[in-house]
Motif scaffolding. Structure first.
Motif, mmCIF file in Angstrom:
data_model
loop_
_atom_site.group_PDB
_atom_site.id
_atom_site.type_symbol
_atom_site.label_atom_id
_atom_site.label_comp_id
_atom_site.label_asym_id
_atom_site.label_seq_id
_atom_site.Cartn_x
_atom_site.Cartn_y
_atom_site.Cartn_z
ATOM 1 N N GLY A 448 -49.419 -3.580 -35.077
ATOM 2 C CA GLY A 448 -50.344 -3.021 -34.092
ATOM 3 C C GLY A 448 -51.584 -3.885 -34.080
ATOM 4 O O GLY A 448 -51.933 -4.492 -35.091
ATOM 5 N N SER A 449 -52.270 -3.947 -32.966
ATOM 6 C CA SER A 449 -53.385 -4.887 -32.879
ATOM 7 C C SER A 449 -54.666 -4.332 -33.498
ATOM 8 O O SER A 449 -55.418 -5.055 -34.140
ATOM 9 C CB SER A 449 -53.628 -5.274 -31.426
ATOM 10 N N ASP A 450 -54.964 -3.048 -33.287
ATOM 11 C CA ASP A 450 -56.209 -2.442 -33.770
ATOM 12 C C ASP A 450 -57.392 -3.319 -33.381
ATOM 13 O O ASP A 450 -58.304 -3.552 -34.174
ATOM 14 C CB ASP A 450 -56.163 -2.236 -35.283
ATOM 15 N N GLY A 451 -57.379 -3.791 -32.174
ATOM 16 C CA GLY A 451 -58.432 -4.692 -31.709
ATOM 17 C C GLY A 451 -57.936 -5.414 -30.477
ATOM 18 O O GLY A 451 -57.306 -4.811 -29.609
ATOM 19 N N PRO A 452 -58.169 -6.723 -30.387
ATOM 20 C CA PRO A 452 -57.653 -7.463 -29.223
ATOM 21 C C PRO A 452 -56.146 -7.280 -29.106
ATOM 22 O O PRO A 452 -55.404 -7.566 -30.040
ATOM 23 C CB PRO A 452 -58.015 -8.915 -29.548
ATOM 24 N N PHE A 453 -55.689 -6.776 -27.952
ATOM 25 C CA PHE A 453 -54.273 -6.407 -27.863
ATOM 26 C C PHE A 453 -53.372 -7.548 -27.411
ATOM 27 O O PHE A 453 -52.213 -7.321 -27.067
ATOM 28 C CB PHE A 453 -54.073 -5.182 -26.962
ATOM 29 N N ASN A 454 -53.864 -8.766 -27.427
ATOM 30 C CA ASN A 454 -53.044 -9.917 -27.059
ATOM 31 C C ASN A 454 -51.929 -10.100 -28.097
ATOM 32 O O ASN A 454 -52.195 -10.458 -29.240
ATOM 33 C CB ASN A 454 -53.926 -11.168 -27.011
ATOM 34 N N PRO A 455 -50.672 -9.872 -27.739
ATOM 35 C CA PRO A 455 -49.602 -9.979 -28.740
ATOM 36 C C PRO A 455 -49.420 -11.395 -29.281
ATOM 37 O O PRO A 455 -49.007 -11.574 -30.427
ATOM 38 C CB PRO A 455 -48.349 -9.513 -27.993
#
Length: 546
Positions: A448-455
């Motif tokens: 999970g990103s828990d921040g910037p959601f750029n995979p």
């Protein structure tokens, strides 16, 4: 009679054949399925939003009829839609936002930004900003300084990692927090030398944003602006190839988010994870715990699970450690709840058959939680408890053994591995932020990103691991953690997470092959076509469905 039966049989066979005819086929691609028994196929068929066949292009093309639409991938890479297993939707506070220079702005820079905002903002309206470690850990950063420059505007400064909040005096009053407020369950206030008077700084959500103020926050929310923000965010998510988002409900209750989501009408899958708090009398507060998990009018939305914030983070010295913090002699951190209180959380979830999500990461606190869970006569595996972050799960071989036995899922956040302003890197540690070790020990690992959601940013850090290179994953392992295991982490592995027969057709056609491009180019990746339930929800116009 035989003629009638024969006619009926022919009709049944015809209906069956029509039912099997795909609505759409994708051919001539490099389709990464996230299924380790068959990682790649060339083509797949979709009927009524689900995958009905996978395999070679020549075989899938045989299934098509005149009515079947076709998408020639031209060798492009396709992956299952990414599933961000840990993030936070905004809460929609109606406020003037101040700009921050970097992740760790100076106190003076923030004060200057507030002065400018005060001149431009009507009295009584909120001013909100983001602070970094330097201000969060600065004794001089108090409400009394803020009061001098903004006596008539409520102010909230929230740390970017979400565990420290700073209000001015008017902000405290607006939130219903007295100047000598007792510490709530699950949070703490910093106090002046008299031991009573609040400095304005609160640690953990239940202090800086008490659950008792959900109604207050709802009254301060601009729902139309929130809907607009969600819609803009959705376009960015779909352009990144993210088709599922698991939200920890910090900013609003799950019921509120569901209601606002319905108004926004957004075309991707949202899981709302309730946020648990504890009342002053020790009883548990779980907003929306009786809300149904799914409803027919919101088929892409689910409500399930409860998140408990058991401690802070090492950034502000909140995670409980075996060894004292190097910059704070004699300080080991502390948990937000006692072990008996955490046991009540466990028993409540067991009674409701609800998934537990624990924010936990310290070297000592993880041991306490594992010991508690191991002492309870519970078969934990079917409940799939999650440790959000779980950074120090590999501190001890005993921790690993117990996590294996109880089926603990670790949801890790690779952007946390990156160098951060105000947070010293130091030499590579021998434990913490494990990834490869977890896979080697067969402990489920989701991203999970828990921040910037750029995979692609998260994949980059998962596969380079700047803080602990020996724990880096392969890119294939990272994508599987982001898709298949993320679905498992929400009990959805029968529906999504792999591009295999019977699963929903949630997928992304990527602009480049993320398994082959050099590391620096990963960040240039986008989805050029994203599908949810077999429907195109984002299209860059580079491929044509015929």
């Amino acid at each position: 009679m035989r003629i009638v039966l024969a006619t009926l049989l022919i009709q049944i066979i015809s209906l069956w054949a029509v039912a099997q005819q795909p609505d759409l086929i994708l051919t001539n691609g490099q389709i990464f399925t996230s299924d380790t028994s068959q990682l790649y196929v060339e083509a797949l068929a979709i009927k009524s939003g689900r995958i009905t066949a996978i395999g070679r292009t020549v075989d899938i093309e045989k299934l098509a009829t005149r009515q079947t639409k076709r998408l020639d991938l031209g060798g492009m890479l396709v992956v299952p839609g990414f599933n961000d297993a840990h993030n936070h939707l905004p809460g929609g506070l109606k406020a003037t936002k101040i700009a921050s220079a970097g992740m760790d702005p100076s106190w003076e820079a923030v004060l200057d930004s507030i002065r400018k905002a005060v001149r431009q903002t009507p009295e009584g309206q909120w001013i909100e900003g983001t602070i970094g470690p330097s201000i969060a850990n600065l004794p001089a950063a108090t409400r009394f300084v803020l009061d001098k420059i903004a006596p008539n505007h409520p102010i909230r400064l929230l740390s970017w990692w979400g565990h420290v909040g700073l209000y001015n005096s008017l902000g405290l009053r607006e939130m219903g927090i007295a100047e000598d407020q007792p510490d709530p369950k699950g949070g703490f206030y910093e106090r002046m030398p008299d031991g009573k008077t609040l400095t304005g700084k609160g640690y953990e959500k239940n202090a800086y944003w008490p659950h008792t103020s959900y109604a207050k926050m709802a009254s301060l929310r601009d729902e139309n602006a929130m809907i607009g923000e969600f819609r803009g965010m959705t376009q960015a998510l779909l352009k990144a190839g993210i088709t599922s988002y698991q939200n920890m409900c910090t900013g609003a209750t799950a019921a509120d988010y569901a209601r606002i989501w319905k108004k926004a009408g957004l075309p991707f899958r949202l899981r709302l994870i309730r946020w648990g708090d504890m009342n002053t009398d020790g009883s548990l507060s779980i907003p929306a715990k009786d809300q149904p998990g799914t409803t027919s009018d919101l088929p892409l939305l689910t409500i399930s699970g409860t998140k408990w914030l058991l401690e802070g983070t090492p950034i502000e010295g909140g995670a409980e450690q075996v060894d004292a913090y190097p910059n704070r002699p004699g300080w080991y951190g502390r948990m937000n709840y006692t072990v008996p209180e955490i046991e009540r959380m466990c028993r409540e979830a067991i009674d409701r058959k609800d998934q537990l999500h624990f924010h936990i990461g310290g070297t000592k606190s993880i041991g306490k939680l594992l010991d508690l869970m191991a002492s309870m006569p519970v078969d934990w595996k079917p409940l799939r408890p999650r440790f959000e972050h779980g950074d120090e799960i590999d501190y001890s071989p005993e921790y690993i053994r117990k996590a294996q036995q109880m089926g603990i899922i670790i949801v890790q956040n690779p952007t946390h591995f990156a160098p951060m302003e105000g947070v010293p890197m130091g030499p590579p540690p021998t434990h913490g932020m494990a990834m490869k070790t977890l896979l080697n020990k067969h402990i489920p690992l989701a991203i999970g990103s828990d921040g910037p959601f750029n995979p692609y940013l998260n994949i980059m850090f998962a596969t380079t691991h700047p803080r602990r290179p020996g724990e880096a994953l392969s890119r294939e392992q990272a994508v599987i953690a982001y898709t298949r295991t993320a679905a498992y982490a929400e009990f959805a592995e029968q529906e999504k997470g792999t591009l295999t027969v019977g699963k929903v057709a949630d997928l992304a056609v990527l602009s480049q092959n993320i398994f082959k491009v050099p590391v620096p180019k990963l960040l240039q990746t986008e989805s050029i076509l994203t599908m949810v339930n077999g429907a195109i929800v984002y299209d860059a116009g580079l491929l044509k469905v015929k």
